[in-house]
Scaffold this motif. Structure first.
Motif, PDB file in Angstrom:
ATOM      1  N   SER A  51      -2.103 -19.408   4.339  1.00 26.66           N
ATOM      2  CA  SER A  51      -3.078 -20.467   4.627  1.00 26.66           C
ATOM      3  C   SER A  51      -4.496 -19.954   4.475  1.00 26.66           C
ATOM      4  CB  SER A  51      -2.884 -21.003   6.045  1.00 26.66           C
ATOM      5  OG  SER A  51      -1.538 -21.209   6.296  1.00 26.66           O
ATOM      6  N   PHE A  52      -4.693 -18.663   4.647  1.00 25.87           N
ATOM      7  CA  PHE A  52      -6.000 -18.041   4.501  1.00 25.87           C
ATOM      8  C   PHE A  52      -6.389 -17.888   3.034  1.00 25.87           C
ATOM      9  CE2 PHE A  52      -8.677 -15.396   7.403  1.00 25.87           C
ATOM     10  CZ  PHE A  52      -8.488 -16.181   8.521  1.00 25.87           C
ATOM     11  N   GLY A  53      -5.444 -18.130   2.147  1.00 24.87           N
ATOM     12  CA  GLY A  53      -5.713 -18.011   0.718  1.00 24.87           C
ATOM     13  C   GLY A  53      -5.631 -16.581   0.201  1.00 24.87           C
ATOM     14  N   LEU A  54      -4.902 -15.721   0.878  1.00 26.74           N
ATOM     15  CA  LEU A  54      -4.716 -14.364   0.375  1.00 26.74           C
ATOM     16  C   LEU A  54      -3.883 -14.411  -0.907  1.00 26.74           C
ATOM     17  CD1 LEU A  54      -5.750 -13.626   3.235  1.00 26.74           C
ATOM     18  CD2 LEU A  54      -4.118 -11.750   3.239  1.00 26.74           C
ATOM     19  N   SER A  55      -4.058 -13.400  -1.775  1.00 28.78           N
ATOM     20  CA  SER A  55      -3.319 -13.373  -3.045  1.00 28.78           C
ATOM     21  C   SER A  55      -1.819 -13.182  -2.759  1.00 28.78           C
ATOM     22  CB  SER A  55      -3.810 -12.214  -3.903  1.00 28.78           C
ATOM     23  OG  SER A  55      -3.418 -10.994  -3.305  1.00 28.78           O
ATOM     24  N   ALA A  56      -1.003 -13.480  -3.784  1.00 28.80           N
ATOM     25  CA  ALA A  56       0.449 -13.334  -3.618  1.00 28.80           C
ATOM     26  C   ALA A  56       0.798 -11.896  -3.244  1.00 28.80           C
ATOM     27  CB  ALA A  56       1.158 -13.736  -4.905  1.00 28.80           C
ATOM     28  N   MET A  57       0.093 -10.935  -3.859  1.00 32.17           N
ATOM     29  CA  MET A  57       0.348  -9.521  -3.558  1.00 32.17           C
ATOM     30  C   MET A  57       0.003  -9.188  -2.109  1.00 32.17           C
ATOM     31  SD  MET A  57       1.417  -6.656  -4.549  1.00 32.17           S
ATOM     32  CE  MET A  57       1.542  -6.488  -6.318  1.00 32.17           C
ATOM     33  N   GLN A  58      -1.151  -9.702  -1.651  1.00 29.89           N
ATOM     34  CA  GLN A  58      -1.547  -9.453  -0.253  1.00 29.89           C
ATOM     35  C   GLN A  58      -0.561 -10.102   0.720  1.00 29.89           C
ATOM     36  OE1 GLN A  58      -5.657 -10.895  -0.629  1.00 29.89           O
ATOM     37  NE2 GLN A  58      -6.270  -9.101   0.546  1.00 29.89           N
ATOM     38  N   CYS A  59      -0.097 -11.322   0.367  1.00 28.96           N
ATOM     39  CA  CYS A  59       0.859 -12.013   1.239  1.00 28.96           C
ATOM     40  C   CYS A  59       2.149 -11.198   1.346  1.00 28.96           C
ATOM     41  CB  CYS A  59       1.169 -13.414   0.710  1.00 28.96           C
ATOM     42  SG  CYS A  59      -0.208 -14.540   0.939  1.00 28.96           S
ATOM     43  N   LYS A  60       2.573 -10.629   0.217  1.00 24.81           N
ATOM     44  CA  LYS A  60       3.791  -9.823   0.217  1.00 24.81           C
ATOM     45  C   LYS A  60       3.592  -8.595   1.119  1.00 24.81           C
ATOM     46  CE  LYS A  60       7.173  -7.752  -2.805  1.00 24.81           C
ATOM     47  NZ  LYS A  60       7.410  -7.090  -4.063  1.00 24.81           N
ATOM     48  N   ARG A  61       2.393  -8.001   0.993  1.00 23.05           N
ATOM     49  CA  ARG A  61       2.104  -6.826   1.828  1.00 23.05           C
ATOM     50  C   ARG A  61       2.088  -7.189   3.307  1.00 23.05           C
ATOM     51  NH1 ARG A  61      -1.633  -4.587  -2.247  1.00 23.05           N
ATOM     52  NH2 ARG A  61      -3.369  -5.657  -1.279  1.00 23.05           N
ATOM     53  N   VAL A  62       1.498  -8.355   3.620  1.00 22.22           N
ATOM     54  CA  VAL A  62       1.450  -8.801   5.019  1.00 22.22           C
ATOM     55  C   VAL A  62       2.881  -8.913   5.559  1.00 22.22           C
ATOM     56  CG1 VAL A  62       0.991 -10.792   6.518  1.00 22.22           C
ATOM     57  CG2 VAL A  62      -0.755 -10.001   4.950  1.00 22.22           C
TER      58      VAL A  62
ATOM     59  N   LEU B 175       3.250   7.216  13.513  1.00 18.82           N
ATOM     60  CA  LEU B 175       4.628   7.592  13.154  1.00 18.82           C
ATOM     61  C   LEU B 175       5.186   6.641  12.102  1.00 18.82           C
ATOM     62  CD1 LEU B 175       6.351   8.345  16.590  1.00 18.82           C
ATOM     63  CD2 LEU B 175       6.204   9.891  14.639  1.00 18.82           C
ATOM     64  N   GLY B 176       4.953   5.350  12.321  1.00 20.49           N
ATOM     65  CA  GLY B 176       5.435   4.335  11.380  1.00 20.49           C
ATOM     66  C   GLY B 176       4.822   4.534  10.006  1.00 20.49           C
ATOM     67  N   ALA B 177       3.509   4.799   9.988  1.00 25.33           N
ATOM     68  CA  ALA B 177       2.826   4.998   8.702  1.00 25.33           C
ATOM     69  C   ALA B 177       3.408   6.220   7.995  1.00 25.33           C
ATOM     70  CB  ALA B 177       1.327   5.175   8.938  1.00 25.33           C
ATOM     71  N   ARG B 178       3.697   7.271   8.768  1.00 23.11           N
ATOM     72  CA  ARG B 178       4.244   8.494   8.146  1.00 23.11           C
ATOM     73  C   ARG B 178       5.616   8.232   7.523  1.00 23.11           C
ATOM     74  NH1 ARG B 178       4.645  13.022  12.045  1.00 23.11           N
ATOM     75  NH2 ARG B 178       3.168  11.949  13.374  1.00 23.11           N
ATOM     76  N   ILE B 179       6.427   7.424   8.211  1.00 23.67           N
ATOM     77  CA  ILE B 179       7.763   7.095   7.670  1.00 23.67           C
ATOM     78  C   ILE B 179       7.596   6.341   6.347  1.00 23.67           C
ATOM     79  CG2 ILE B 179       9.801   5.606   8.033  1.00 23.67           C
ATOM     80  CD1 ILE B 179       9.462   6.220  11.086  1.00 23.67           C
ATOM     81  N   LEU B 180       6.698   5.353   6.347  1.00 24.30           N
ATOM     82  CA  LEU B 180       6.546   4.509   5.161  1.00 24.30           C
ATOM     83  C   LEU B 180       5.898   5.270   3.993  1.00 24.30           C
ATOM     84  CD1 LEU B 180       5.400   1.283   6.999  1.00 24.30           C
ATOM     85  CD2 LEU B 180       7.625   1.694   5.987  1.00 24.30           C
ATOM     86  N   MET B 181       5.039   6.235   4.324  1.00 25.07           N
ATOM     87  CA  MET B 181       4.346   7.002   3.272  1.00 25.07           C
ATOM     88  C   MET B 181       5.304   7.847   2.442  1.00 25.07           C
ATOM     89  SD  MET B 181       0.951   6.751   3.239  1.00 25.07           S
ATOM     90  CE  MET B 181       0.039   8.249   3.025  1.00 25.07           C
ATOM     91  N   LYS B 182       6.537   8.003   2.931  1.00 24.08           N
ATOM     92  CA  LYS B 182       7.517   8.794   2.169  1.00 24.08           C
ATOM     93  C   LYS B 182       7.776   8.149   0.805  1.00 24.08           C
ATOM     94  CE  LYS B 182       8.703  11.761   5.461  1.00 24.08           C
ATOM     95  NZ  LYS B 182       7.644  12.732   5.596  1.00 24.08           N
ATOM     96  N   SER B 183       7.514   6.836   0.722  1.00 25.02           N
ATOM     97  CA  SER B 183       7.649   6.180  -0.571  1.00 25.02           C
ATOM     98  C   SER B 183       6.244   5.878  -1.103  1.00 25.02           C
ATOM     99  CB  SER B 183       8.436   4.875  -0.406  1.00 25.02           C
ATOM    100  OG  SER B 183       8.237   4.076  -1.542  1.00 25.02           O
ATOM    101  N   PRO B 184       5.865   6.445  -2.260  1.00 28.51           N
ATOM    102  CA  PRO B 184       4.500   6.234  -2.775  1.00 28.51           C
ATOM    103  C   PRO B 184       4.163   4.758  -2.946  1.00 28.51           C
ATOM    104  CG  PRO B 184       5.678   7.871  -4.100  1.00 28.51           C
ATOM    105  CD  PRO B 184       6.677   7.295  -3.133  1.00 28.51           C
ATOM    106  N   SER B 185       5.184   3.916  -3.216  1.00 29.46           N
ATOM    107  CA  SER B 185       4.917   2.492  -3.431  1.00 29.46           C
ATOM    108  C   SER B 185       4.559   1.775  -2.118  1.00 29.46           C
ATOM    109  CB  SER B 185       6.132   1.816  -4.049  1.00 29.46           C
ATOM    110  OG  SER B 185       7.200   1.868  -3.133  1.00 29.46           O
ATOM    111  N   MET B 186       4.767   2.444  -0.994  1.00 22.94           N
ATOM    112  CA  MET B 186       4.511   1.791   0.295  1.00 22.94           C
ATOM    113  C   MET B 186       3.190   2.241   0.916  1.00 22.94           C
ATOM    114  SD  MET B 186       7.358  -0.031   1.143  1.00 22.94           S
ATOM    115  CE  MET B 186       8.272   0.049   2.636  1.00 22.94           C
ATOM    116  N   GLU B 187       2.360   2.961   0.154  1.00 28.26           N
ATOM    117  CA  GLU B 187       1.126   3.512   0.740  1.00 28.26           C
ATOM    118  C   GLU B 187       0.244   2.467   1.413  1.00 28.26           C
ATOM    119  OE1 GLU B 187      -1.357   6.105  -1.657  1.00 28.26           O
ATOM    120  OE2 GLU B 187       0.447   7.307  -2.073  1.00 28.26           O
ATOM    121  N   ARG B 188       0.020   1.341   0.720  1.00 37.49           N
ATOM    122  CA  ARG B 188      -0.859   0.292   1.290  1.00 37.49           C
ATOM    123  C   ARG B 188      -0.218  -0.318   2.531  1.00 37.49           C
ATOM    124  NH1 ARG B 188      -4.565  -1.908  -2.436  1.00 37.49           N
ATOM    125  NH2 ARG B 188      -5.315  -3.174  -0.722  1.00 37.49           N
ATOM    126  N   ILE B 189       1.093  -0.481   2.473  1.00 35.54           N
ATOM    127  CA  ILE B 189       1.802  -1.060   3.623  1.00 35.54           C
ATOM    128  C   ILE B 189       1.726  -0.090   4.807  1.00 35.54           C
ATOM    129  CG2 ILE B 189       4.104  -1.784   4.437  1.00 35.54           C
ATOM    130  CD1 ILE B 189       4.502  -2.824   1.516  1.00 35.54           C
TER     131      ILE B 189
END
Ligand SMILES: [Fe+2]
Ligand SMILES: [Fe+2]
Length: 204
Positions: free
Chosen positions: A48-59, A98-112
């Motif tokens: 509803s905020f008008g974020l891009s499809a990529m940003q919505c997926k990240r959210v 801790l959560g960020a460190r777990i997710l950073m194990k995958s380079p594709s998840m850096e922004r998430i």
């Protein structure tokens, strides 16, 4: 071909993350379905905020995994009835990192991972782990922060009932510009009924 295999790897990795969220939910009854409700509500706000499809997926992905770091928090703290001591809070507050460190194990998840790291930052700069303020906090994390709080207040805990609707609205409004981004708060308050419906209809 290479792109396909990297997409496949991303999917496998995200499946693992989802399994970890399920494991966390088994350990901590409070988080049962919490992540999914926050994900669905945050997605609604982001769209509803008008974020891009990529940003919505990240959210959506970040909200679904936002508390994954709690997997590293001992049961005696995670499932404690009643308030935590100061020392216990110090440990509990490690979960975004801790959560960020777990997710950073995958380079594709850096922004998430970065969004997950920031979901307890506060708009006025007094949050954790880094004390970021206002626009230093990714918009995705500012959206998740509001939706996370609404679901937390509306969930029944072992030691307290869910907060009445009016009280919940009041708390969100009161913390506009302190904990939360005022623009996100304005939108959420204007669309309160729709957001409550999103929360209610998300079971699993
Ligand atoms: Fe959290
Ligand atoms: Fe949460």
């Amino acid at each position: 071909m290479e792109k396909n295999s990297s997409n496949r790897n991303n999917k496998y990795y995200y499946d693992i993350v989802k399994h970890m969220v399920h494991i966390l939910e088994e350990r901590d009854s409070y988080t049962m379905h919490h992540s999914r409700r926050v994900a669905k509500t945050s997605l609604f706000v982001a769209q509803s905020f008008g974020l891009s499809a990529m940003q919505c997926k990240r959210v959506y992905l970040a909200a679904d995994a936002h508390d994954i770091g709690k997997i590293g928090i001992p049961d005696c703290i995670l499932n404690k009835r009643g308030s935590l001591t100061e020392e216990e809070w110090v440990i509990m507050k490690r979960h975004p990192e801790l959560g960020a460190r777990i997710l950073m194990k995958s380079p594709s998840m850096e922004r998430i991972a970065e969004i997950v790291r920031c979901h307890h930052e506060r708009y006025d700069g007094t949050g954790y782990p880094s004390g970021l303020a206002e626009l230093q906090i990714p918009l995705e994390a500012r959206i998740i922060a509001v939706c996370d709080s609404i679901d937390a207040m509306q969930s029944k805990r072992a030691y307290r009932d869910s907060l009445p609707d009016e009280m919940c609205r009041y708390e969100i409004d009161k913390n506009s510009g302190l904990m939360y981004d005022p623009q996100v708060v304005d939108f959420v308050l204007e669309n309160w009924e729709k957001i409550r419906q999103e929360l209610k209809t998300t079971v699993s």
